[in-house]
Design an enzyme around this catalytic site. Structure first.
Site, PDB file in Angstrom:
ATOM      1  CE  LYS A  44      -3.367   2.839   0.475  1.00 10.79           C
ATOM      2  NZ  LYS A  44      -4.188   3.141  -0.725  1.00 10.79           N
ATOM      3  N   GLY A  45       0.518   2.234  -0.806  1.00 10.88           N
ATOM      4  CA  GLY A  45       1.304   3.467  -0.952  1.00 10.88           C
ATOM      5  C   GLY A  45       1.654   4.098   0.387  1.00 10.88           C
ATOM      6  CB  SER A  69     -11.546   8.549  -4.309  1.00  9.19           C
ATOM      7  OG  SER A  69     -12.697   8.383  -3.515  1.00  9.19           O
ATOM      8  N   GLY A  71      -7.241   7.806  -1.361  1.00  5.28           N
ATOM      9  CA  GLY A  71      -6.469   8.978  -0.961  1.00  5.28           C
ATOM     10  C   GLY A  71      -5.281   8.656  -0.081  1.00  5.28           C
ATOM     11  CG  ASN A 125       1.737   6.388  -6.268  1.00  9.78           C
ATOM     12  OD1 ASN A 125       1.396   6.989  -7.284  1.00  9.78           O
ATOM     13  ND2 ASN A 125       0.857   5.925  -5.400  1.00  9.78           N
ATOM     14  CB  CYS A 128      -1.824   8.739  -6.008  1.00 11.34           C
ATOM     15  SG  CYS A 128      -3.384   8.693  -5.104  1.00 11.34           S
ATOM     16  CB  ILE A 189      -1.484   2.623 -16.709  1.00  8.42           C
ATOM     17  CG1 ILE A 189      -2.707   1.710 -16.743  1.00  8.42           C
ATOM     18  CG2 ILE A 189      -0.845   2.728 -18.058  1.00  8.42           C
ATOM     19  CD1 ILE A 189      -3.812   2.187 -17.707  1.00  8.42           C
TER      20      ILE A 189
END
Lengths: 302, 263
Positions: A44-45, A69, A71, A125, A128, A189
């Site tokens: 996870k980012g 979304s 976030g 990343n 996002c 992508i």
């Protein structure tokens, strides 16, 4: 049969990587199956500081995909290194740390910390679409891609992969900008910006109004961009976007990807990892392919 | 706690329309499935729609291994689900999420637990009533408060009556009868499920009377297992604390009602 591939000096036992944002830090899926079936896991980012993310609703369904979304809700890079990484790095998979930020300093600080950790690859990343600052804003033109990639490169002691946004006019020039600034690999992508509306209430379904589209809906776009990017750069390309079967994965390899990421399929099928791995092996044996590397970039246009 | 959830194939045993747009579907569970607890849910694959649908478990018989899902037709996915026929099979991951803390609440004593359900929210409480009753050897006096939009949408009242006193409100506020009852007696706990306005109102009532309460929440869900972070809800451990987002699928769907932050 050889399934292993080399991704900027890191050996993956197979070309399948769980895509960031759909797999948490691996714990939830490890309760359903042995996650060592993956070649790698992109977590996870992560941001330098913890983030709470966007209010609900964060997901909308489409006929063959989802808009999200979230976030960048995450516990922060320090908590990841302290509480998640010791467990994940014992699981027998290549660990890819996906890093996001609002400013260049956010990126460099998080990457500096991760460079001292046992992660195998850092995935930048810059794509996002669901945060107000940073994120995709870094990824929309070659100049800003070059700037953030170059700044991170100086602090990054790990192989550096840059994850590109499809929300650009020329993917080849963006991929080249990342490569020229020091990227060891390109992944693409990320999601395509979209929105969903509830006609009865005349309101957007997502609290963030817009979100990122993923799933089979975006596969043709993802294949095209994987093909274009892999022709534009010499570094390896990791392709993703709507992969749901072993044959889908093979198509991305043929388009030029060295490895592929699988995201939304984990959400619609919690056992997608072992299933797609078995399907890719079946595809290879049925088509007389002894080595996954034989598929990479083997597209015939004659 | 290591999750006992498994992704399994389940077969429809029966599908009965029990109220307007409400279907009671029984599934024979695969032998690998762990028995679910009240408050837990199944994440059900529906042919023809992209995402799975989270459906609360409305009943489970350990002997026959038949699970009951009560589905309200709210859109295309639940419409397709409501048309499943005997013998049809589908995949589902279950049991998922945290159950109502019934064993912790009862502590071996005969419990005094009240149930508050609004609309389709009555479904998981049917299993809770059955479970509590079995735990107490049939001696639990379970009081139930049900509310429905209109008479055509009402279901389950006669089943709840078998477990104890049941009040049924049509078109009004389920909380009116509850407030009156709480004026006379305070139970050990209230277990609730229903629309957010009902739960929000219930939260205030429970705070005033000092009764412990747990609510099962609903949110648009993705993976159902806690990885994708899309089904978030605001949680605040104590009044005035910072609100943090928790996962409805994994940290819930059952939360202590005082901690839930309603919009």
């Amino acid at each position: 049969m050889n399934m292993s591939v080399d991704l900027c000096g890191v050996k993956l036992k197979n070309p399948l990587i769980a895509a960031s944002g759909t797999f948490g830090f691996g714990r939830e899926y490890d309760e359903l199956y042995d996650i060592s079936c993956w070649g790698g896991i992109s977590v996870k980012g992560l941001t330098n500081e913890p983030r709470t993310g966007n209010p609900p609703h964060r997901i909308a369904e489409t006929s063959s995909g989802i808009l999200n979304s979230v976030g960048l809700q995450n516990p922060g890079v320090d908590a990841f290194i302290r509480e998640e990484l010791p467990w994940l790095s014992r699981m027998g998979v290549v660990v890819i740390a996906n890093v996001a930020g609002a400013t260049t300093d956010d990126y460099t600080e998080a990457v500096r910390k991760l460079s001292d950790s046992p992660v195998d690859i850092i995935e930048l990343n810059i794509s996002c679409p669901n945060v107000k600052e940073g994120g995709v804003h870094f990824g929309i033109c070659p100049k800003s891609v070059s700037k953030v990639t170059g700044a991170v490169r100086k602090r990054c002691l790990k192989p550096l992969m840059v994850k590109l946004s499809p929300n650009v006019s020329d993917i080849a020039s963006v991929a080249r900008a990342a490569e020229d600034a020091g990227a060891d690999a390109i992944s693409l992508i990320n999601t395509i910006t979209g929105m969903a509306i509830d006609a009865r209430t005349r309101r957007p379904i997502l609290a963030n109004i817009t979100g990122g589209l993923s799933g089979p809906a975006i596969k043709p776009v993802a294949l095209r961009m994987t093909w274009q990017a892999s022709k534009a750069v010499a570094v390896p390309v990791v392709g993703m976007g709507g992969i749901d079967t072993g044959t889908d994965a093979a198509e991305f390899l043929i388009a030029g990807a060295r490895a592929v990421m699988i995201g939304t399929a984990n959400i619609t099928d919690p056992t997608a990892g072992p299933r797609i791995r078995a399907e890719l092996e079946n595809f290879m044996s049925e088509n007389g392919v002894d080595d996954a590397n034989e598929l990479v970039g083997s597209l015939r246009t004659d | 706690m290591k999750s006992a959830a498994r992704d399994i194939v389940s077969r429809v045993i029966s599908n009965e329309r029990i109220a307007d747009r409400i279907h009671d579907i029984r599934f024979a569970l695969h032998s690998a499935a762990e028995p679910p607890l009240p408050g837990q849910f199944a994440h059900v694959s529906v042919p023809g729609v992209f995402l799975r649908r989270p459906i609360s478990i409305a009943g489970f018989d350990p002997a026959s291994r038949i699970a009951r899902l009560i589905v309200r037709v709210a859109g295309r996915g639940t419409d397709i689900l409501s048309h499943m026929k005997t013998g049809d099979e589908t995949r589902m991951t279950m049991p998922l999420g945290n159950p109502y803390p019934i064993r912790e609440l009862t502590g071996g004593e005969i419990p005094d637990i009240w149930l508050v359900g609004g609309g389709i929210g009555a479904a998981p409480l049917l299993y809770a009533a059955d479970y509590i009753s079995r735990l107490a050897g049939g001696r639990a006096g379970i009081k139930t408060f049900l509310g429905f939009r209109d008479a055509a949408a009402a279901f389950g009242a006669s089943e709840f009556e078998a477990y104890g006193e049941t009040s049924l409100d049509i078109g009004g506020f389920v909380t009116d009868a509850l407030t009156e009852s709480l004026g006379k007696k305070i139970p050990d706990a209230i277990l609730a499920c229903g629309p957010a306005p009902m739960l929000s109102s219930l939260q205030k009532i429970c705070a005033r009377s000092g009764v412990r309460a747990y609510a099962s929440l609903e949110e648009r869900m993705g993976c159902g297992v806690g990885a994708c972070l899309v089904c978030n809800c605001g949680i605040s451990k104590d009044a005035g604390d910072e609100v943090s987002y928790k996962r409805v699928c994994r940290d819930g769907p059952v939360f202590p009602l005082p901690e839930v932050v309603f919009k």
